[in-house]
Design a protein around this motif. Structure first.
Motif, PDB file in Angstrom:
ATOM      1  N   PHE B 144       0.836  -1.197   0.000  1.00  0.00           N
ATOM      2  CA  PHE B 144       0.000   0.000   0.000  1.00  0.00           C
ATOM      3  C   PHE B 144       0.877   1.256   0.000  1.00  0.00           C
ATOM      4  CE2 PHE B 144      -2.119   3.378   2.467  1.00  0.00           C
ATOM      5  CZ  PHE B 144      -3.177   3.634   1.607  1.00  0.00           C
ATOM      6  N   HIS B 147       2.621   1.968  -3.157  1.00  0.00           N
ATOM      7  CA  HIS B 147       1.688   2.465  -4.167  1.00  0.00           C
ATOM      8  C   HIS B 147       1.419   3.968  -3.979  1.00  0.00           C
ATOM      9  CE1 HIS B 147      -2.013   2.848  -6.501  1.00  0.00           C
ATOM     10  NE2 HIS B 147      -2.676   3.177  -5.409  1.00  0.00           N
ATOM     11  N   PRO B 149       3.092   6.912  -3.471  1.00  0.00           N
ATOM     12  CA  PRO B 149       3.672   8.021  -4.227  1.00  0.00           C
ATOM     13  C   PRO B 149       3.184   8.119  -5.668  1.00  0.00           C
ATOM     14  CG  PRO B 149       5.364   6.822  -3.028  1.00  0.00           C
ATOM     15  CD  PRO B 149       4.114   6.007  -2.937  1.00  0.00           C
ATOM     16  N   THR B 150       2.638   7.048  -6.220  1.00  0.00           N
ATOM     17  CA  THR B 150       2.143   7.121  -7.596  1.00  0.00           C
ATOM     18  C   THR B 150       0.615   7.025  -7.626  1.00  0.00           C
ATOM     19  OG1 THR B 150       2.500   4.749  -7.823  1.00  0.00           O
ATOM     20  CG2 THR B 150       4.230   6.190  -8.670  1.00  0.00           C
ATOM     21  N   SER B 151      -0.016   7.443  -6.533  1.00  0.00           N
ATOM     22  CA  SER B 151      -1.485   7.423  -6.494  1.00  0.00           C
ATOM     23  C   SER B 151      -1.997   8.848  -6.298  1.00  0.00           C
ATOM     24  CB  SER B 151      -1.966   6.549  -5.342  1.00  0.00           C
ATOM     25  OG  SER B 151      -1.695   7.192  -4.114  1.00  0.00           O
ATOM     26  N   TRP B 152      -3.273   9.050  -6.611  1.00  0.00           N
ATOM     27  CA  TRP B 152      -3.881  10.373  -6.404  1.00  0.00           C
ATOM     28  C   TRP B 152      -3.831  10.734  -4.925  1.00  0.00           C
ATOM     29  CZ3 TRP B 152      -4.039  12.635 -10.741  1.00  0.00           C
ATOM     30  CH2 TRP B 152      -4.392  11.958 -11.909  1.00  0.00           C
ATOM     31  N   LEU B 153      -4.006   9.729  -4.081  1.00  0.00           N
ATOM     32  CA  LEU B 153      -3.961   9.979  -2.634  1.00  0.00           C
ATOM     33  C   LEU B 153      -2.598  10.541  -2.237  1.00  0.00           C
ATOM     34  CD1 LEU B 153      -5.159   9.804   0.202  1.00  0.00           C
ATOM     35  CD2 LEU B 153      -4.428   7.422   0.305  1.00  0.00           C
ATOM     36  N   LEU B 155      -0.458  12.114  -4.060  1.00  0.00           N
ATOM     37  CA  LEU B 155      -0.296  13.473  -4.584  1.00  0.00           C
ATOM     38  C   LEU B 155      -1.069  14.474  -3.732  1.00  0.00           C
ATOM     39  CD1 LEU B 155      -0.622  12.777  -8.412  1.00  0.00           C
ATOM     40  CD2 LEU B 155       1.462  13.355  -7.164  1.00  0.00           C
ATOM     41  N   GLY B 158       0.659  14.912  -0.510  1.00  0.00           N
ATOM     42  CA  GLY B 158       1.855  15.721  -0.756  1.00  0.00           C
ATOM     43  C   GLY B 158       1.497  17.196  -0.836  1.00  0.00           C
TER      44      GLY B 158
END
Lengths: 255, 293
Positions: B144, B147, B149-153, B155, B158
């Motif tokens: 999880f 995953h 850093p490359t998910s909309w969550l 971003l 961030g």
């Protein structure tokens, strides 16, 4: 009564901070495809006005209509979802993220509107290609993998604008976009805004510098002490006695 | 058997450090009360199995859920307080939760609670089974986090971590995402607490006291807040060091405190964060492109 040409209509907008009337009953109309400059001396209430339209401040009184729909008092993220994108006077890029990720974050507005959908993968090949296209539009594609905090101020501003454009807004709002930029960077920036205007983007910008505003805008609204003192084309505004008294006279003395 | 116990402790620590990393690393919300949720999970699971007769496999996710509900409440609160105030508030929550465990009869008060060993399909859970379960949970949580850093969550978090206003200007509701991060992080901590309770067979309030929270934060900071695998490294180092060096176990709090100060001063990005000395050694000769005019 809704004129399809009118994108944004502000009526009697007020913001009082205690006894201070930062904005005191301003009307303003913005048509589709227009570039409007909001100008005035320091402390005139430009940024306060701007922040109310973007949802960062709640107006004390007055209405803001976007495409006929009242949006005053909505929180900033809801205003963004209505189609108003903004940049900040002090650039607010996501410093510890790459330029690419900064831009990609804007795509979430359309592709991941809910918490649950945010669990999906964002870095798809299609999205990354799309990001690259936006970065090319503002000439920073070469820095896609660089941390946004490592960019120069001029490039940070470009990134911020690209990020705002990636929201595919109906209205782009720029808060003193040239503050702190070198002369060359300012000229580059004016060229960029001209490109955006040519592509039909509706823009409202706050600008302190009269020369920059004149170069950029179709029309100007001048604020002083929270009220509108003049409105019109850059030429009309420059020849307006009230504006000269409030602003230009002062600027000339300064130089 | 000693090695198994150490491995289990590492597995628990890794889960805690990873779950804290979601809240403090990815969402940027400082929290110094993580052990409270670890404890809420442990006590929930202990009560559900010992008093209500639930099977362990149901009590495990239930422990996560109860912890997450409290975590979401804290998240809702965190929306109103920021940075150092939030850190202080979470310390307070840790003390309040421990006090409740210590003084309320239902939670065994100062006597603590005995927890039955889980039984699954007639198989009584020993350390080996606990270890296998921990490996599975660690893999799931790691996947999880990898995953993120490359998910909309990732971003959106961030954005919230860096510039809340700018995140809002992109249509992200910062409050929703903060609360979501608290919910996910405390859910994992609660499940970890459940595993801990059934591994130990006995729990008492001091197992979840403030020093445990500091320990978990130290692990995440040591490895690198906001990195994918840093907290794992931190958890391994800080769980093993007391086993290897006697003085670390004698002066645990001193070591944690000292580490936090040193890391913040010299390597705020953690051992394997961007531009850390380890990573620079690793990257070695490769030169990095810099932006700018």
């Amino acid at each position: 009564m809704v004129d399809s040409e009118v994108l944004l209509e502000v009526r009697g907008l007020k913001k009082h901070f205690g006894g201070l009337k930062a904005v005191d009953g301003v009307d303003l109309t913005l048509k589709r495809g227009e570039t409007l400059g909001l100008i005035g001396p320091n402390g005139a209430g430009k940024t306060t006005f701007f922040n109310m339209v973007c949802g960062f401040y709640t107006p004390t009184e007055g209405t803001i209509r976007l495409k006929g729909e009242e949006i005053q008092g909505l929180p900033a993220h809801a205003v963004a979802r209505k189609g108003i994108a903004r940049t900040f006077q002090i650039t607010k890029v996501f410093k510890d993220m790459t330029v690419q990720d900064n831009l990609l974050a804007a795509f979430a507005l359309k592709q991941a509107p809910t918490l649950l959908s945010s669990l999906r993968r964002s870095h798809t090949r299609q999205n990354l290609e799309h990001v690259q296209a936006y970065l090319e539009r503002v000439d920073i594609a070469a820095f896609a993998k660089v941390k946004a905090g490592d960019l120069s101020l001029g490039y940070m501003r470009r990134l911020e604008i690209a990020r705002a454009l990636a929201l595919e807004p109906v209205l782009l709002m720029l808060d003193e976009p040239c503050a702190g930029l070198s002369k060359d960077a300012t000229l580059d920036f004016i060229e960029l805004v001209h490109k955006l205007r040519a592509s039909g983007t509706t823009i409202m910008l706050v600008e302190h510098n009269m020369a920059v505003a004149t170069a950029l805008c179709d029309r100007m609204t001048v604020l002083s002490y929270g009220v509108k003192i003049a409105e019109g084309t850059p030429q009309q505004v420059q020849n307006n006695q009230a504006v000269i008294d409030a602003y230009l006279g002062e600027a000339e003395e300064g130089e | 058997m000693y090695e198994q116990v150490v491995a289990i402790n590492i597995g628990l620590a890794m889960l805690l450090a990873m779950s804290l990393n979601i809240i403090t690393g990815f969402a940027g919300q400082p929290t110094l009360g993580h052990a409270a949720f670890y404890g809420i999970g442990a006590y929930t699971s202990a009560l559900l199995t010992a008093k209500a007769g639930w099977p362990f496999l149901l009590a495990l996710p239930a422990a996560g859920l109860v912890a997450a509900v409290v975590g979401v409440l804290l998240g809702l609160f965190s929306v109103r307080v920021r940075e150092d105030f939030l850190a202080v508030t979470t310390i307070g929550i840790n003390f309040v939760v421990v006090a409740i465990f210590q003084y309320v009869e239902l939670f065994g008060a100062s006597l603590g609670l005995a927890v039955p060993k889980p039984v699954l399909f007639g198989l009584r859970f020993g350390n080996t089974e606990i270890l296998i379960l921990l490996v599975i949970l660690n893999i799931l949580v790691y996947l999880f986090i990898r995953h993120l850093p490359t998910s909309w969550l990732g971003l959106a978090l961030g954005g919230v971590r860096n510039e809340e206003d700018a995140a809002a200007s992109l249509g992200v509701n910062p409050d929703h995402y903060k609360v979501f991060a608290f919910g996910i992080g405390t859910f994992i901590a609660g499940m970890t607490g459940s595993v801990y309770a059934h591994f130990m067979g006995f729990i008492s309030s001091s197992d979840f006291a403030f020093p445990v929270s500091v320990g978990v934060l130290s692990m995440a900071v040591l490895g690198g807040l906001g990195t994918v695998s840093g907290p794992l490294l931190g958890a391994v180092i800080l769980t093993l060091s007391p086993e290897v060096f006697r003085f670390v176990s004698d002066y645990r709090m001193l070591v944690y405190g000292g580490l936090l100060v040193l890391m913040m001063r010299f390597q705020p990005q953690g051992l394997i964060g961007d531009d850390s000395f380890l990573r620079r050694k690793w990257i070695g000769l490769f030169s990095r492109g810099k932006g700018g005019e």
